[in-house]
Design an enzyme around this catalytic site. Structure first.
Site, PDB file in Angstrom:
ATOM      1  N   CYS A 241      -5.685   7.921  -7.511  1.00  0.00           N
ATOM      2  CA  CYS A 241      -5.119   7.352  -6.285  1.00  0.00           C
ATOM      3  C   CYS A 241      -4.431   6.048  -6.675  1.00  0.00           C
ATOM      4  O   CYS A 241      -5.073   5.161  -7.238  1.00  0.00           O
ATOM      5  CB  CYS A 241      -6.258   7.077  -5.306  1.00  0.00           C
ATOM      6  SG  CYS A 241      -5.789   6.153  -3.819  1.00  0.00           S
TER       7      CYS A 241
ATOM      8  N   CYS B 166       2.396   7.972  -5.159  1.00  0.00           N
ATOM      9  CA  CYS B 166       1.149   8.270  -4.455  1.00  0.00           C
ATOM     10  C   CYS B 166       0.830   9.716  -4.787  1.00  0.00           C
ATOM     11  O   CYS B 166       1.715  10.580  -4.708  1.00  0.00           O
ATOM     12  CB  CYS B 166       1.342   8.093  -2.949  1.00  0.00           C
ATOM     13  SG  CYS B 166       0.002   8.770  -1.927  1.00  0.00           S
TER      14      CYS B 166
END
Lengths: 250, 250
Positions: free
Chosen positions: A72, A180
């Site tokens: 992440c 992302c």
């Protein structure tokens, strides 16, 4: 050697990184923890992101992992230094692939799609100073939420991407950084929004390779690997979605 | 397509980068300019380094180069942003290979050998914040001067390296970053000083690959490449040394 590798994401995005790691390290056991109950992280403040990440990582640590992958970008930017200071196993993180994107420039721009939190945290400023020539940060709102619901394509996802990206497409764009891990699942919709000429660049393979190098000498030598999925969310909703998304990228 | 590629260094260090680029792009014409009259750059202040670099690059630009390689870590750290803002050809630079070194860590340290100027310039702070876990900056004095005189090995060069490095060798070292292109020529002496276990890491191949990607579609398709050597120093002394060093790394 037999110990598993822990993989953490705020939700389902990290499954795209997991797929890449499985391709490179097929004999390894992976434990994936998605903090789906608290996703998205990208609109939270730094303190909250650090607190949630440390709590989630504690769960993975209880399974005696030999390495931790922060799959992440937002959690890496906020919490990787604190985790590296605390843990004595390798901690591998994500970062927007600005440096690889630089090598694709032919006079056009680089768009860097990421969550507002990733773009605001100091790590992104460091990256921009080093590799930010011609790069334009594009904060993306609402896309992670859609992907957490499994809506990786379709007219509404495409509308959101067109609205977000079209103001930046008036000049030539050489590369679009997917900053992302969730965005990998929406690659086709992003491709439709940016057109055929720009290259889409992500950090997944780089992260998988880094994990492989850090584990040299500590890898399983035989047998098949495995994946165990854990979630902080509603298991009856999250696990089927996770399996469906894994099938998309595998 | 027929235009040459310009390569700049404060002196002879960049010849190690040139060798790597020649291996990857054997059909290309390279013009190498060494500012030997003003080497070393590593003890000068930022303004002086920028001024000298821009003056040297002007000489390369007069040969209508299609890309500029700053084959010097110190000059890149000080002058790359200004050059990128001014020129509309690709500008490829060097950086201490901290990120690749991270992938080699197994609980030991990373030593980052570089000139005092490289370590003081803001770019190094950005790199340390991003990839500096377990990394120890080691300012090196006197080595570039020795290499500019061709003294890449021998007892005095080895003594200098032992003195510089031994205070950092009491704990395990996984990797030593050669953060100055000159140091590549002293690899064997550095190896002797650090012992057999640490990996020596440099950014030369990364830079050569980045050049290749930036020139995609603009490369010569046939014929042999060439190298033209230019120096601001005394040609009768510098050119034979340059040729001798090129033979070492080719």
């Amino acid at each position: 050697m037999e110990r598993p590798i822990g993989v953490f994401d705020s939700g389902v995005g990290g499954l795209s990184v997991l797929a890449e790691m499985r391709r490179l390290l097929p004999r390894e056991h992976f434990i994936f923890y998605g903090d789906n109950a608290n996703a998205p992280y990208g609109l939270k403040d730094e303190g909250e992101i650090v607190r949630l990440t440390l709590a989630a990582v504690d769960i993975l640590l209880s399974t005696d992992i030999k390495a931790l992958v922060l799959a992440c970008n937002t959690a890496t930017s906020a919490a990787a230094p604190a985790l590296r200071a605390r843990l004595n196993i390798p901690v591998i993180g994500m970062e927007p692939a600005l440096k690889p994107a630089q090598a694709l420039r032919h006079g056009g721009k680089i768009l860097v799609m990421a969550t507002p939190a990733t773009l605001k945290l100091p790590k992104f400023g460091d990256l921009m100073r080093l590799y930010g020539e011609g790069a334009v940060p594009v904060p993306v709102r609402g896309l992670v939420e859609r992907i957490e619901r499994g809506e990786v394509s379709g007219p509404e996802t495409e509308d959101l991407l067109r609205e977000t990206l079209s103001p930046h497409l008036r000049e030539p764009v050489d590369a679009v950084v997917l900053g992302c891990t969730h965005y990998i699942f929406a690659k086709e919709a992003i491709r439709k929004a940016v057109g055929p000429d720009a290259r889409l660049v992500d950090g997944n393979l780089g992260t998988a390779r880094q994990l492989a190098r850090r584990l040299e000498g500590q890898m399983r030598q035989e047998g098949e690997g495995s994946v165990t999925l854990l979630t902080s969310g509603d298991e009856t909703a999250c696990l089927p979605l996770m399996r469906r998304l894994m099938a998309v990228v595998e």
